[in-house]
Motif scaffolding. Structure first.
Motif, PDB file in Angstrom:
ATOM      1  N   LYS A 121       0.830  -1.202   0.000  1.00  0.00           N
ATOM      2  CA  LYS A 121       0.000   0.000   0.000  1.00  0.00           C
ATOM      3  C   LYS A 121       0.871   1.260   0.000  1.00  0.00           C
ATOM      4  CE  LYS A 121      -3.654  -0.161   2.733  1.00  0.00           C
ATOM      5  NZ  LYS A 121      -4.513  -0.438   3.908  1.00  0.00           N
ATOM      6  N   LYS A 122       2.072   1.170   0.574  1.00  0.00           N
ATOM      7  CA  LYS A 122       2.982   2.315   0.592  1.00  0.00           C
ATOM      8  C   LYS A 122       3.560   2.580  -0.790  1.00  0.00           C
ATOM      9  CE  LYS A 122       4.262   1.160   5.354  1.00  0.00           C
ATOM     10  NZ  LYS A 122       5.351   0.669   6.227  1.00  0.00           N
ATOM     11  N   VAL A 123       3.727   1.531  -1.596  1.00  0.00           N
ATOM     12  CA  VAL A 123       4.236   1.679  -2.954  1.00  0.00           C
ATOM     13  C   VAL A 123       3.124   2.150  -3.887  1.00  0.00           C
ATOM     14  CG1 VAL A 123       5.278   0.470  -4.912  1.00  0.00           C
ATOM     15  CG2 VAL A 123       6.032  -0.048  -2.578  1.00  0.00           C
ATOM     16  N   PHE A 124       1.919   1.598  -3.713  1.00  0.00           N
ATOM     17  CA  PHE A 124       0.776   2.018  -4.525  1.00  0.00           C
ATOM     18  C   PHE A 124       0.244   3.378  -4.078  1.00  0.00           C
ATOM     19  CE2 PHE A 124       1.028  -2.290  -5.813  1.00  0.00           C
ATOM     20  CZ  PHE A 124       0.257  -2.458  -6.952  1.00  0.00           C
ATOM     21  N   ARG A 125       0.705   3.859  -2.958  1.00  0.00           N
ATOM     22  CA  ARG A 125       0.294   5.127  -2.359  1.00  0.00           C
ATOM     23  C   ARG A 125      -1.216   5.120  -2.095  1.00  0.00           C
ATOM     24  NH1 ARG A 125       5.013   8.219  -3.520  1.00  0.00           N
ATOM     25  NH2 ARG A 125       4.412   9.602  -1.825  1.00  0.00           N
ATOM     26  N   SER A 151       5.248   1.139 -14.440  1.00  0.00           N
ATOM     27  CA  SER A 151       5.347   2.430 -13.757  1.00  0.00           C
ATOM     28  C   SER A 151       5.327   2.288 -12.237  1.00  0.00           C
ATOM     29  CB  SER A 151       4.219   3.362 -14.199  1.00  0.00           C
ATOM     30  OG  SER A 151       2.944   2.841 -13.869  1.00  0.00           O
ATOM     31  N   ILE A 152       4.470   1.444 -11.713  1.00  0.00           N
ATOM     32  CA  ILE A 152       4.351   1.321 -10.259  1.00  0.00           C
ATOM     33  C   ILE A 152       5.656   0.761  -9.683  1.00  0.00           C
ATOM     34  CG2 ILE A 152       3.129   0.155  -8.388  1.00  0.00           C
ATOM     35  CD1 ILE A 152       0.609   0.249 -10.164  1.00  0.00           C
ATOM     36  N   ARG A 192       9.220  -9.500  -0.412  1.00  0.00           N
ATOM     37  CA  ARG A 192       9.481  -8.905   0.905  1.00  0.00           C
ATOM     38  C   ARG A 192      10.767  -8.072   0.865  1.00  0.00           C
ATOM     39  NH1 ARG A 192       7.126  -6.816   4.437  1.00  0.00           N
ATOM     40  NH2 ARG A 192       8.543  -5.233   3.711  1.00  0.00           N
ATOM     41  N   LYS A 193      11.808  -8.631   0.277  1.00  0.00           N
ATOM     42  CA  LYS A 193      13.083  -7.921   0.201  1.00  0.00           C
ATOM     43  C   LYS A 193      12.989  -6.727  -0.757  1.00  0.00           C
ATOM     44  CE  LYS A 193      16.351  -8.401   1.950  1.00  0.00           C
ATOM     45  NZ  LYS A 193      16.990  -7.657   3.077  1.00  0.00           N
ATOM     46  N   ALA A 194      12.278  -6.897  -1.879  1.00  0.00           N
ATOM     47  CA  ALA A 194      12.125  -5.795  -2.833  1.00  0.00           C
ATOM     48  C   ALA A 194      11.442  -4.608  -2.180  1.00  0.00           C
ATOM     49  CB  ALA A 194      11.324  -6.267  -4.047  1.00  0.00           C
ATOM     50  N   LEU A 195      10.416  -4.872  -1.405  1.00  0.00           N
ATOM     51  CA  LEU A 195       9.716  -3.788  -0.709  1.00  0.00           C
ATOM     52  C   LEU A 195      10.629  -3.096   0.291  1.00  0.00           C
ATOM     53  CD1 LEU A 195       6.280  -5.547  -0.187  1.00  0.00           C
ATOM     54  CD2 LEU A 195       6.697  -3.523  -1.587  1.00  0.00           C
ATOM     55  N   GLU A 196      11.455  -3.877   0.971  1.00  0.00           N
ATOM     56  CA  GLU A 196      12.402  -3.273   1.918  1.00  0.00           C
ATOM     57  C   GLU A 196      13.368  -2.339   1.181  1.00  0.00           C
ATOM     58  OE1 GLU A 196      14.317  -6.473   3.972  1.00  0.00           O
ATOM     59  OE2 GLU A 196      12.466  -7.136   4.961  1.00  0.00           O
ATOM     60  N   LEU A 197      13.861  -2.778   0.024  1.00  0.00           N
ATOM     61  CA  LEU A 197      14.798  -1.950  -0.735  1.00  0.00           C
ATOM     62  C   LEU A 197      14.134  -0.664  -1.224  1.00  0.00           C
ATOM     63  CD1 LEU A 197      16.614  -4.691  -2.873  1.00  0.00           C
ATOM     64  CD2 LEU A 197      17.505  -3.507  -0.860  1.00  0.00           C
ATOM     65  N   LEU A 198      12.919  -0.777  -1.760  1.00  0.00           N
ATOM     66  CA  LEU A 198      12.213   0.398  -2.271  1.00  0.00           C
ATOM     67  C   LEU A 198      11.891   1.381  -1.150  1.00  0.00           C
ATOM     68  CD1 LEU A 198       9.729  -1.308  -4.766  1.00  0.00           C
ATOM     69  CD2 LEU A 198      11.608   0.226  -5.381  1.00  0.00           C
TER      70      LEU A 198
END
Length: 388
Positions: free
Chosen positions: A47-51, A174-175, A254-260
């Motif tokens: 949800k933080k990435v999709f804003r 894009s996302i 999980r790791k990708a989200l941590e990096l972003l």
């Protein structure tokens, strides 16, 4: 050939070692008491990435193309009219998928190199007095032409026409890379794929839905099973999935989200813009044009138009066979006319300078009238002057 292949296509993108390592796990029981400790935080961090705060995110073991089907078959009914503008290959494919699923597809052709024509859209919505159009299918970032459309403008057109149609956005390229704000832009269904900005292998359809879209599920009688959002939501509520998930992909996500999130989404957007601008300056220094017309440039991929007496496929072949660089090909209407440099995901200044140098060598080998080092020099000056 010594060294590795250098991947500069707009997807799949390069997967960082941290993500590859996170995915290297033994198989485990996806019904175990501890599995929700993996899945539930992933769904929240998405949800933080999709804003979005008001919406809900889902992960299906599928692809971005499947994400189109998830959104449409859960929120609409067969025979519903959907409106789409065709200005690239992926908008074309979305329209074709919609037809196959039994929707009444209204297609408007747009010159390839441009994006969503907002004035035309608003006028068409105002004409639709009976609100026969049930959804707008908007391609945010068209990778075949390197074009990014104005999604906030699409929402403004809907609001100006007081039209209730759902807004579905293909954000596959894009996302996680280009500025995207589901709540602020009033997007009802957002579709992403794991192999672009999330820097994973292909294999996950990642989606965000507004409460309006979720409510529409109750009015849909479309047959569905594997792609049932109701089934997925019911299982996700307790931290599980309705069928066997790909646990290694979830660990990678999980790791990708941590990096972003560690980099910060605003910084991610700024990095992609800066990398894309360096490539665009190189193209200008070569005396070539991008397929995207002024104001439509994508920050994840640049499509470069070759002179009329050249074939872009020769550049791509030379780059691969001689210099071990993978470039994106022109698709459909622009096949042979453009080649594409992807600058999405795990990229930095030096990565892109390598791509630009390799492209220069391949073009020179194919008789292009360019000055050796010109594109590299232009990109170097830009990257040096904007480095922090």
């Amino acid at each position: 050939m010594a060294g590795r292949n250098h991947l500069f296509v707009p997807g799949p993108t390069n997967t960082p070692h941290e993500i590859l390592s996170a995915m290297h796990v033994p198989m485990e029981d996806h019904r175990s008491p501890i599995f929700p400790k993996l899945l539930s935080p992933i769904l929240e961090d998405l949800k933080k990435v999709f804003r979005t705060e008001a919406g809900q995110c889902f992960v299906f073991p599928a692809t971005g193309t499947a994400g189109w089907e998830v959104a449409m078959t859960n929120c609409l009914n067969q025979g519903d009219k959907v409106l789409i503008y065709r200005f690239g290959q992926f908008g074309h494919l979305w329209a074709e998928a919609s037809r196959k699923l039994g929707f009444d597809v209204e297609i408007h052709q747009v010159e390839w190199g441009k994006g969503m024509p907002l004035d035309h859209l608003e006028a068409r919505l105002k004409e639709d007095k009976n609100h026969e159009i049930k959804a707008i299918l908007a391609t945010h970032n068209e990778t075949s032409t390197g074009v990014t459309s104005d999604i906030p403008g699409v929402r403004k057109a809907l609001d100006a026409a007081s039209h209730p149609a759902l807004l579905f956005v293909d954000g596959v390229s894009s996302i996680g890379s280009i500025d995207f704000r589901q709540d602020e832009w009033g997007v009802d269904a957002s579709i992403a794929g794991s192999q672009k900005g999330f820097m994973l292998p292909a294999g996950l359809a990642i989606l965000g839905f507004s409460q309006k879209a979720l409510a529409a599920i109750d009015n849909s009688n479309f047959p569905r099973s594997f792609f049932s959002l109701k089934d997925m939501a019911a299982s996700n509520k307790d931290g599980y999935t309705p069928y066997t998930p790909s646990t290694p992909m979830l660990y990678g996500l999980r790791k990708a989200l941590e990096l972003l999130l560690e980099e910060g989404m605003e910084n991610v957007y700024a990095r992609h813009h800066r990398l894309g601008e360096g490539v665009r300056r190189a193209v200008a220094a070569w005396g070539l044009q991008t397929c995207a017309q002024a104001g439509w440039d994508s920050d994840t991929v640049t499509a470069i138009v070759v002179p009329a007496d050249k074939d872009a496929r020769h550049v791509i072949s030379t780059a691969y066979s001689k210099y071990n660089i993978s470039l994106g090909a022109g698709l459909s209407e622009v096949a042979g006319k453009v080649f594409r440099i992807g600058h999405v995901g795990d990229m930095n200044d030096v990565s892109l300078l390598g791509a630009i140098a390799g492209v220069e060598m391949a073009m020179l080998d194919n008789g292009f009238d360019i000055k050796p080092g010109s594109g590299v020099a232009a990109a170097i000056e830009y990257y040096r002057s904007t480095a922090k």
